[in-house]
Design a protein around this motif. Structure first.
Motif, PDB file in Angstrom:
ATOM      1  N   THR A   1       0.836  -1.201   0.000  1.00 15.64           N
ATOM      2  CA  THR A   1       0.000   0.000   0.000  1.00 15.64           C
ATOM      3  C   THR A   1       0.870   1.249   0.000  1.00 15.64           C
ATOM      4  N   ALA A   2       0.268   2.360  -0.420  1.00 16.28           N
ATOM      5  CA  ALA A   2       0.981   3.631  -0.469  1.00 16.28           C
ATOM      6  C   ALA A   2       0.939   4.318   0.894  1.00 16.28           C
ATOM      7  N   ALA A   3       1.842   5.270   1.102  1.00 21.36           N
ATOM      8  CA  ALA A   3       1.804   6.129   2.290  1.00 21.36           C
ATOM      9  C   ALA A   3       0.797   7.249   2.059  1.00 21.36           C
ATOM     10  N   GLN A   4       0.133   7.661   3.139  1.00 24.88           N
ATOM     11  CA  GLN A   4      -0.850   8.737   3.001  1.00 24.88           C
ATOM     12  C   GLN A   4      -1.011   9.431   4.349  1.00 24.88           C
ATOM     13  N   ASP A   5      -0.912  10.766   4.337  1.00 24.98           N
ATOM     14  CA  ASP A   5      -1.020  11.568   5.552  1.00 24.98           C
ATOM     15  C   ASP A   5      -0.045  11.029   6.593  1.00 24.98           C
ATOM     16  N   ASP A   6      -0.554  10.602   7.767  1.00 26.44           N
ATOM     17  CA  ASP A   6       0.344  10.110   8.813  1.00 26.44           C
ATOM     18  C   ASP A   6       0.469   8.592   8.798  1.00 26.44           C
ATOM     19  N   GLN A   7      -0.053   7.931   7.728  1.00 24.06           N
ATOM     20  CA  GLN A   7       0.059   6.484   7.638  1.00 24.06           C
ATOM     21  C   GLN A   7       1.278   6.096   6.816  1.00 24.06           C
ATOM     22  N   PRO A   8       2.079   5.171   7.318  1.00 24.18           N
ATOM     23  CA  PRO A   8       3.235   4.736   6.536  1.00 24.18           C
ATOM     24  C   PRO A   8       2.818   3.826   5.393  1.00 24.18           C
ATOM     25  N   SER A   9       3.719   3.641   4.468  1.00 19.34           N
ATOM     26  CA  SER A   9       3.521   2.635   3.429  1.00 19.34           C
ATOM     27  C   SER A   9       3.731   1.262   4.060  1.00 19.34           C
ATOM     28  N   ASN A  10       2.772   0.345   3.841  1.00 24.56           N
ATOM     29  CA  ASN A  10       2.831  -0.968   4.492  1.00 24.56           C
ATOM     30  C   ASN A  10       2.894  -2.091   3.475  1.00 24.56           C
ATOM     31  N   ASN A  11       3.634  -3.127   3.844  1.00 15.38           N
ATOM     32  CA  ASN A  11       3.641  -4.366   3.079  1.00 15.38           C
ATOM     33  C   ASN A  11       2.940  -5.438   3.898  1.00 15.38           C
ATOM     34  N   TYR A  12       2.012  -6.162   3.248  1.00 13.05           N
ATOM     35  CA  TYR A  12       1.258  -7.224   3.900  1.00 13.05           C
ATOM     36  C   TYR A  12       1.624  -8.545   3.228  1.00 13.05           C
ATOM     37  N   ALA A  13       2.107  -9.484   4.016  1.00 16.46           N
ATOM     38  CA  ALA A  13       2.488 -10.791   3.484  1.00 16.46           C
ATOM     39  C   ALA A  13       1.802 -11.876   4.312  1.00 16.46           C
ATOM     40  N   VAL A  14       1.213 -12.858   3.613  1.00 12.62           N
ATOM     41  CA  VAL A  14       0.487 -13.936   4.287  1.00 12.62           C
ATOM     42  C   VAL A  14       0.889 -15.265   3.651  1.00 12.62           C
ATOM     43  N   VAL A  15       1.126 -16.267   4.505  1.00 12.47           N
ATOM     44  CA  VAL A  15       1.359 -17.641   4.066  1.00 12.47           C
ATOM     45  C   VAL A  15       0.302 -18.514   4.712  1.00 12.47           C
ATOM     46  N   ALA A  16      -0.417 -19.296   3.915  1.00 14.30           N
ATOM     47  CA  ALA A  16      -1.433 -20.218   4.423  1.00 14.30           C
ATOM     48  C   ALA A  16      -1.184 -21.588   3.813  1.00 14.30           C
ATOM     49  N   LEU A  17      -1.164 -22.606   4.645  1.00 11.97           N
ATOM     50  CA  LEU A  17      -0.902 -23.970   4.198  1.00 11.97           C
ATOM     51  C   LEU A  17      -1.935 -24.886   4.833  1.00 11.97           C
ATOM     52  N   GLN A  18      -2.492 -25.792   4.038  1.00 10.82           N
ATOM     53  CA  GLN A  18      -3.537 -26.700   4.527  1.00 10.82           C
ATOM     54  C   GLN A  18      -3.231 -28.127   4.099  1.00 10.82           C
ATOM     55  N   ARG A  19      -3.343 -29.041   5.043  1.00 14.01           N
ATOM     56  CA  ARG A  19      -3.127 -30.467   4.779  1.00 14.01           C
ATOM     57  C   ARG A  19      -4.383 -31.237   5.150  1.00 14.01           C
ATOM     58  N   GLN A  20      -4.984 -31.938   4.181  1.00 13.76           N
ATOM     59  CA  GLN A  20      -6.178 -32.725   4.460  1.00 13.76           C
ATOM     60  C   GLN A  20      -5.787 -34.037   5.120  1.00 13.76           C
ATOM     61  N   VAL A  21      -6.573 -34.422   6.144  1.00 10.46           N
ATOM     62  CA  VAL A  21      -6.350 -35.686   6.837  1.00 10.46           C
ATOM     63  C   VAL A  21      -7.695 -36.363   7.049  1.00 10.46           C
ATOM     64  N   LEU A  22      -7.648 -37.654   7.379  1.00 12.11           N
ATOM     65  CA  LEU A  22      -8.860 -38.442   7.578  1.00 12.11           C
ATOM     66  C   LEU A  22      -9.764 -38.292   6.352  1.00 12.11           C
TER      67      LEU A  22
END
Length: 724
Positions: free
Chosen positions: A364-385
């Motif tokens: 995201t971009a910086a705006q007013d008093d908000q910094p520029s932020n990077n958002y990173a997500v890792v999701a992993l799913q293993r089916q069982v039974l």
């Protein structure tokens, strides 16, 4: 010792057996063959390919009872070629000449339309899939299925459909490109089921039988789609979806000057494999997204509004369904909140039959008093039974240009990691979850974790739930949704139990009680909140419902609180409040042109006050082209001085005009005196090609007392879906 262990072993075995049991409807098989002739999508069954295709018929009733065959005859045929999966359905009308639909609106309300839906478990894992369908006048339905059958209707893709209607029947014909769905290469069997809702006889049915307490979308109860050879590879699968948007806006409260902007951006969808997709976005624009339905907030905590932005929606369950509705480590609406998104990428899908992966990165971009932020997500799913799974998630929010002097109200980073086990039995009667989360924030250590677990049992006549939660006082999910964390840490239990009596009556199908308890303790294990609710429900054969309830409440405030949320005096921390209340809910059957839903609440409130609440939703349809709805909420709060009497009105009339099944006009007005605002939103959508649109969106905000305009905006947006 052995005598004491034997009962425990037998109990564990009784719980594990339904989890490991075989697929209930594996003997229901539909054999699909390559089309023997070209197929034209026109709603007419005149091609040779349809004459030679296998027919699925003899549907089973799901509701009102699941003990007999359907009274509404439905015949289903399927075929395929190198590009598309084809389906043709003849829906015979049990009462000739009848037609019950709300409108031609896309992704229609399931319970208010005669419809046919297709559910496909393309990995044969009984957990994830796709749904396509139409109502009786051709309005389209498409969604991505997750968690055993829930359907996310925000998902969209390219496909082709036509409906033809006469007095005796309506025919739905569709072509679904293999490029538009995800599936495992080489697999010879998919899960499949067909669902029919005919409101003229208030009957829901399915080809492979489904217990009445479950949704027909349940992937636990699909039959088997048997291919004569492996489904063809979709080949190179790249879609480019550019947009151009021009925006005119004016703020009459400031300089009254006209603002203009021109934005260009878009998305790219790349099929890495037939089951794994890469989504890229640059300078995304979400101006055409439906406005949120406003809510009167009399709670101490933040309200929830669902994600509607297309970029975040494919395989959204991998990211959004981790945790609970009020303990989410990741909530995508936190991204781009008040600041523009510069670019983003999402890799999501199946690695193989048992593993799913989701990777997300957004800047995201910086705006007013908000910094520029990077958002990173890792999701992993293993089916069982049979249908259960383990999940792991890691969420990282990091300011890329953090300055402690400029960004005093923001953190340099916030991180969450967590794991959970989701239980889903083979017969869909048992479900549950156990979850752990830990957060990392600058300068914070200790008591920074959350834990929760639940177990549900659901039969047609008997159902119960146990849920408990713990959230530490330092647990922090800045990219999540944990409204109760404002309690500064808590313990919670939420048991529920209910029973239904099924009776032989021309009007009533079942009735019965339900008891719900919700209790919170603070970190010192002192009671802070308790609510006990006893409900009695009545379910009618015409799909209408009615209920009455009574409740007792106790609240010990952990922080100052204005019980009107209207800027008045606040009740002091530590004050205790008790009250009783009662209410009712009535929802009409959907068969009539005029429909209604009405609820009321009467009783006590904070500081020995009273609160009266009415909610209404009135609807009328000029089928199939116009649907009118009027939603309103009224609250009358009476308390001692200095609050005295406070009245809140929230009124939202909405008109949906569907000229054709590709041309829609929606006008939505919302008056909210708690927010001191009147909002008008008008949106015209022309879907000139599948998944390609022209939007014209007009928005006004007014002062309620004199209807003086506060802000005004006009957006024109053009999108095009181009398959490379």
């Amino acid at each position: 010792m052995q005598q004491r262990l034997l009962p425990l072993f037998l109990l564990a075995l009784s719980l594990i057996r339904p989890v490991l049991a075989q697929k209930p409807n594996e003997n229901y098989k539909y054999h699909i063959h390559a089309a023997t002739s070209a197929i034209k999508i026109d709603g007419v069954m005149d091609e040779e390919a349809w004459q030679s295709a296998e027919v699925a018929s003899n549907f089973y009733m799901i509701q009102p009872m699941d003990t007999s065959y359907s009274r509404a005859r439905t015949d289903v045929r399927m075929a395929y070629d190198k590009q598309n999966l084809y389906i043709l359905v003849v829906n015979y009308k049990p009462i000739p000449g009848t037609l019950i639909v709300e409108s031609l609106k896309r992704d229609f309300n399931f319970g208010k339309n005669d419809n046919f839906l297709l559910f496909m478990d393309t990995f044969n894992d009984r957990t994830n899939g796709f749904s396509f369908g139409a109502n009786a006048v051709g309005a389209q339905w498409d969604g991505q299925q997750h968690d055993g059958g829930a359907v996310d209707l925000s998902w969209e893709n390219r496909w082709f459909t036509v409906v033809k209607n006469d007095d005796e029947k309506w025919i739905w014909e569709a072509a679904i490109p293999f490029k538009s769905i995800r599936y495992k290469p080489g697999i010879m069997e998919w899960g499949v089921n067909f669902s029919r809702l005919d409101l003229s006889i208030a009957e829901k049915s399915a080809w492979a039988p489904v217990p009445r307490q479950l949704a027909s979308a349940s992937l636990a109860y699909t039959g088997v789609l048997v291919w004569d050879q492996p489904p063809p590879s979709p080949g190179p699968n790249i879609s480019i979806i550019p947009y151009v948007a021009t925006r005119f806006n004016r703020d009459f409260r400031r300089d009254n000057a006209m603002g203009r902007s021109l934005d260009v951006g878009g998305d790219v969808k790349i099929g890495i494999t037939p089951s794994m997709n890469l989504d890229l976005t640059v300078n995304p624009d979400f101006s055409q997204v439906d406005v949120d339905v406003q809510q009167t907030n009399l709670d101490r905590f933040e309200l929830f509004f669902p994600e509607r932005r297309q970029f975040f929606l494919e395989n959204a369950d991998l990211f959004a369904n981790f945790g609970y509705s009020t303990i989410r480590p990741f909530f995508s609406r936190r991204i781009g909140l008040g600041v523009p998104i510069l670019f983003g990428s999402r890799l999501s899908g199946k690695l193989d039959k048992n593993w799913r992966l989701g990777l997300l990165d957004v800047q995201t971009a910086a705006q007013d008093d908000q910094p520029s932020n990077n958002y990173a997500v890792v999701a992993l799913q293993r089916q069982v039974l049979a249908r259960s799974n383990f999940r792991f998630m890691a969420v990282n929010k990091e300011a890329t240009n953090f300055n402690s002097e400029i960004h005093q109200n923001h953190s340099r980073y916030n991180r969450n990691i967590g794991g959970e086990f989701n239980l889903a039995s083979a017969n869909d009667l048992w479900a549950g979850k156990i979850m752990f989360l830990k957060s990392f924030s600058p300068g914070v250590k200790g008591d920074d974790f959350a834990h929760a677990a639940n177990l549900n049992f659901n039969k047609a006549n008997f159902f119960w739930q146990w849920q408990h939660e713990y959230v530490g006082s330092n647990y922090n999910a800045e990219v999540g949704y944990v409204p109760n964390a404002a309690r500064d840490g808590y313990y919670k239990i939420n048991p529920m139990i209910g029973y239904l009596f099924f009776i032989k009556s021309p009007k009533i199908i079942s009735h019965g009680p339900r008891f719900i308890n919700t209790t919170y303790w603070d970190k010192q294990r002192q009671l802070s909140d308790n609510e006990m609710v006893l409900v009695y429900n009545v379910n009618f054969r015409n799909r209408g419902t009615a209920s009455v309830w009574t409740a007792t409440n106790y609240v010990r405030l952990l922080s100052p609180f204005d019980p009107t949320n209207f800027g008045k005096e606040r009740l002091a921390t530590g004050t205790e409040h008790r009250w009783r209340s009662a209410g009712f809910d009535v929802v009409s059957g959907p068969q009539n042109l005029f429909t209604y839903a009405v609820s009321g609440r009467f009783g006590g409130y904070y500081a020995n006050g009273t609160r009266t609440n009415f909610n209404t939703e009135l609807g009328y349809r000029f089928q199939p082209y116009v649907a009118i709805a009027l939603r309103s909420t009224y609250n009358d709060i009476r308390m001692p001085a200095p609050w005295n009497r406070t009245e809140f009105w929230l009124v939202g009339p909405r008109v949906d005009v569907t000229f054709r099944n590709n041309l829609f006009l929606t006008t939505f007005l919302q008056y909210n005196n708690q927010a001191d605002n009147v909002n008008l939103n008008t949106r015209l959508q022309w879907r000139y090609k599948p998944a390609s649109d022209l939007f014209v969106v007009y928005t006004d905000n007014y002062l309620p007392e004199n209807f003086m305009v506060k802000t005004r905006a006009l957006v024109l947006k053009f999108t095009y879906w181009w398959n490379v």
